[in-house]
Design an enzyme around this catalytic site. Structure first.
Site, mmCIF file in Angstrom:
data_model
loop_
_atom_site.group_PDB
_atom_site.id
_atom_site.type_symbol
_atom_site.label_atom_id
_atom_site.label_comp_id
_atom_site.label_asym_id
_atom_site.label_seq_id
_atom_site.Cartn_x
_atom_site.Cartn_y
_atom_site.Cartn_z
ATOM 1 N N ASN A 268 33.755 45.526 37.297
ATOM 2 C CA ASN A 268 34.739 45.932 38.303
ATOM 3 C C ASN A 268 34.906 47.448 38.382
ATOM 4 O O ASN A 268 34.889 48.039 39.462
ATOM 5 C CB ASN A 268 36.100 45.301 37.987
ATOM 6 C CG ASN A 268 36.123 43.808 38.226
ATOM 7 O OD1 ASN A 268 35.265 43.260 38.906
ATOM 8 N ND2 ASN A 268 37.115 43.134 37.670
ATOM 9 N N CYS B 43 43.762 52.526 32.591
ATOM 10 C CA CYS B 43 44.390 52.474 33.914
ATOM 11 C C CYS B 43 45.905 52.615 33.785
ATOM 12 O O CYS B 43 46.548 53.325 34.571
ATOM 13 C CB CYS B 43 44.016 51.183 34.635
ATOM 14 S SG CYS B 43 44.534 49.662 33.804
#
EC number: 1.2.1.10
Length: 307
Positions: free
Chosen positions: A14, A130
């Site tokens: 991803n 993240c």
């Protein structure tokens, strides 16, 4: 046409695939290789269709071509468990590594907080996580006003946006993020929590930041600092939004965020991918601009100049 610095992407999941689309839009970076381990992966197929060279033989499939293809920067979007070896092999060939795993071998980079302070000779830069990219700017926004005794961040992300690599690295995620809350965010003590939300339809990334200030908080100064930092992050992640706050309760300052992605690879709910890959691309653009224009004063992008 301005020449570009050639790059390799390691990891076809991803994060690596989302990053590919951002690099393809860059004025100073040119992705030329994508490395994976699954020959059937969607990421490798997309990279090949975009004209990149690909290998499913891992890092060893790339090494013989590094010098001939003039690769100067590599992005590692694999796993903390293999990053050290990947970095060692590429550093030996003169390649600078941008680490998107929680391995944290090199110095942390959160662009609006410390991008301009990075050592230009560093060979490994860690993009934290993240959750760290989303929340550490807010901790820093508070700590630059007054001392933060404790900083705690809670990152809630959609299950669909979390690939197998991230799931294997949950412990590393929390440790690395907590460490960066302290080292980059400026909190004396940091804590990080990640929540993987299985809700359908998938929800946008949401983040909650708690800061405990040493003294009674200067509400006006902290609020202004938070809004200024929000604007700086929005220059490379437009979907970075303050949903509520700062909320003041005694010495506790709480900030609520939502992060919507650009939808480059996964849909817009995957803001956690967007903020990580956008930060990595921005950091690499700074390095590339220094390589292309080694003068003391370089111009990366308008956003970087305002950061």
């Amino acid at each position: 046409m301005t020449s570009k610095i050639k790059c390799a992407l390691i990891g076809s999941g991803n994060i690596g695939t989302d990053l590919l689309y951002k690099l393809m839009r860059s004025d100073v970076l040119e992705p030329v290789w994508m490395v994976g381990i699954d020959p059937e992966s969607d990421g490798l197929a997309r990279a090949k269709a975009a004209g990149l060279k690909v290998t499913a033989d891992g890092i060893n499939g790339l090494l013989p071509f590094v010098e001939a293809d003039e690769i100067k920067i590599a992005f590692d979007a694999t796993s903390a468990y293999v990053h050290a070896e990947n970095s060692r092999k590429l550093n030996e060939l003169g390649v600078v590594m941008i680490d998107l795993t929680p391995a944290a071998i090199g110095p942390f980079c959160v662009p609006p907080v410390n991008l301009s302070q990075l050592d230009e000779n560093v060979k490994n830069i860690n993009m934290v996580t993240c959750g760290g990219q989303a929340t550490i700017p807010m901790v820093a926004a508070v700590s630059r006003v007054q001392a933060v005794e404790y900083g705690e961040i809670v990152a809630t992300v959609s299950s669909r946006s979390v690939g197998p690599g991230t799931r294997q690295n949950i412990d590393e995620f929390t440790r690395t993020t907590a460490g960066a809350v302290e080292q980059i965010g400026g909190a004396e003590k940091g804590k990080a929590i990640i929540v993987i939300n299985p809700a359908e339809p998938p929800l946008l990334m949401r983040d909650t930041i708690h800061c405990l200030t040493k003294e009674q908080p200067d509400e006006q100064a902290i609020t202004a600092s938070v809004h200024e930092m929000i604007e700086q992050v929005q220059q490379y992640v437009p979907g970075y939004t303050l949903k509520n706050g700062p909320v003041f309760d005694g010495r506790k300052v709480t900030i609520f965020l939502e992060v919507e992605g650009l939808g480059d690879y996964l849909p817009k709910y995957a803001g956690n991918l967007d903020i990580m890959t956008a930060a990595a691309a921005r950091t690499a653009e700074m390095l590339a601009s220094k390589m292309l224009n080694p003068e003391p004063h370089y111009n990366v992008t308008q956003e970087a100049a305002l950061a």
